[in-house]
Scaffold this motif. Structure first.
Motif, PDB file in Angstrom:
ATOM      1  N   ASP A  13     -17.910  10.669  17.994  1.00 32.88           N
ATOM      2  CA  ASP A  13     -17.641  12.108  18.028  1.00 32.88           C
ATOM      3  C   ASP A  13     -16.207  12.447  17.652  1.00 32.88           C
ATOM      4  OD1 ASP A  13     -16.454  11.061  20.328  1.00 32.88           O
ATOM      5  OD2 ASP A  13     -16.723  12.919  21.450  1.00 32.88           O
ATOM      6  N   SER A  15     -13.533  11.220  19.310  1.00 36.85           N
ATOM      7  CA  SER A  15     -12.658  10.880  20.433  1.00 36.85           C
ATOM      8  C   SER A  15     -12.112   9.468  20.238  1.00 36.85           C
ATOM      9  CB  SER A  15     -13.428  10.957  21.759  1.00 36.85           C
ATOM     10  OG  SER A  15     -13.909  12.262  21.993  1.00 36.85           O
ATOM     11  N   TYR A  29     -23.925   8.267  25.090  1.00 39.69           N
ATOM     12  CA  TYR A  29     -24.026   9.643  24.613  1.00 39.69           C
ATOM     13  C   TYR A  29     -25.406  10.202  24.973  1.00 39.69           C
ATOM     14  CZ  TYR A  29     -19.731   9.555  21.855  1.00 39.69           C
ATOM     15  OH  TYR A  29     -18.420   9.511  21.461  1.00 39.69           O
ATOM     16  N   ARG A  34     -21.251  13.468  27.220  1.00 32.57           N
ATOM     17  CA  ARG A  34     -20.757  12.155  26.805  1.00 32.57           C
ATOM     18  C   ARG A  34     -20.227  11.476  28.064  1.00 32.57           C
ATOM     19  NH1 ARG A  34     -16.465  14.762  22.901  1.00 32.57           N
ATOM     20  NH2 ARG A  34     -16.677  16.343  24.528  1.00 32.57           N
ATOM     21  N   GLN A  48     -12.248  14.580  21.839  1.00 33.53           N
ATOM     22  CA  GLN A  48     -12.571  15.625  20.886  1.00 33.53           C
ATOM     23  C   GLN A  48     -13.313  16.748  21.604  1.00 33.53           C
ATOM     24  OE1 GLN A  48     -11.665  15.434  17.633  1.00 33.53           O
ATOM     25  NE2 GLN A  48     -12.442  17.488  17.217  1.00 33.53           N
ATOM     26  N   ALA A  50     -15.762  19.559  22.688  1.00 34.79           N
ATOM     27  CA  ALA A  50     -17.165  19.895  22.437  1.00 34.79           C
ATOM     28  C   ALA A  50     -17.663  20.609  23.687  1.00 34.79           C
ATOM     29  CB  ALA A  50     -17.993  18.652  22.148  1.00 34.79           C
ATOM     30  N   ARG A  53     -20.916  19.937  25.257  1.00 35.00           N
ATOM     31  CA  ARG A  53     -21.205  18.531  25.529  1.00 35.00           C
ATOM     32  C   ARG A  53     -19.998  17.913  26.224  1.00 35.00           C
ATOM     33  NH1 ARG A  53     -22.901  14.085  20.930  1.00 35.00           N
ATOM     34  NH2 ARG A  53     -24.511  12.989  22.106  1.00 35.00           N
TER      35      ARG A  53
END
Length: 220
Positions: A13, A15, A29, A34, A48, A50, A53
């Protein structure tokens, strides 16, 4: 990561994880989250964003939830006086909660929880009890990424155990009074030669050759 090794890991993703020595974790995931399970060691997380999520880190008795941030988590249950969890935030914001030890999207949240912002850190004891929030130390949230470890009035036995996480020092302590001596300073954990040179100047000790290495003994 192996003893003495550091690893940089890019996740699908976007990260990034930076693993310190002797660190073991699992990444999973799911559609709605996550999840990282940190079994032992310490890692730096650059997450990252999201929002739909969230990113969870489960470590010992606590869970950490973020959307996008950079923070570190340490969990070293095998070390005396260092068997809790420490979370420190460099950017963004994270929520730290107690959990029952089972992974899951809700983190089995209990009422005790704290929210950390950049420049703050918190510790949890082995039962998940959270300490008051404190400021991050001057060396930052993860001095180990620059091959530095720092001690402030730390018992010598505890400091030596931290060195041993990175590799064998060849040093032992048998005298409880020597083990309780307090050490302060910043060191390269891979440079045991400098440690050996510094100890007799920093503390009232001497190094005595014994079978298998050197023993740290009190001055007589």
């Amino acid at each position: 990561s192996q003893r003495g090794q550091q690893l940089q890991v890019q996740l699908p993703d976007g990260s990034e994880l930076r693993l310190d020595t002797a660190t073991r974790l699992e990444v999973a995931y799911y559609r709605d989250r996550r999840e990282v399970l940190l079994h032992e060691g310490q890692a730096l997380f650059s997450v990252q964003a999201a929002p739909q999520r969230p990113f969870h880190v489960l470590s010992g008795p606590v869970g950490i939830t973020v959307v996008g941030t950079r923070f570190s988590v340490r969990f070293t249950p095998g070390l005396a006086d260092s068997d809790g969890v420490r979370v420190a935030v460099e950017e963004g914001k994270v929520r730290v909660v107690r959990r029952d030890g089972a992974p899951g999207p809700a983190l089995a949240q209990l009422p005790e929880a704290q929210t950390l912002v950049a420049g703050q850190q918190i510790s949890a004891n082995p039962e998940g009890g959270l300490s008051p929030i404190q400021a991050v130390a001057a060396e930052g949230i993860a001095a180990w990424r620059e091959h530095r470890i720092s001690f402030v009035n730390t018992p010598l036995a505890q400091a030596l155990a931290e060195f041993e996480r990175y590799g064998s020092t060849g040093l032992t302590i048998s005298d409880p009074a020597v083990a309780a001596l307090r050490l302060s300073g910043t060191f390269d954990p891979s440079d045991t030669q400098t440690l050996r040179k510094v100890l007799p100047h920093a503390l009232p000790v001497r190094l005595q050759q014994v079978a298998g290495g050197l023993e740290i003994r009190a001055l007589r």
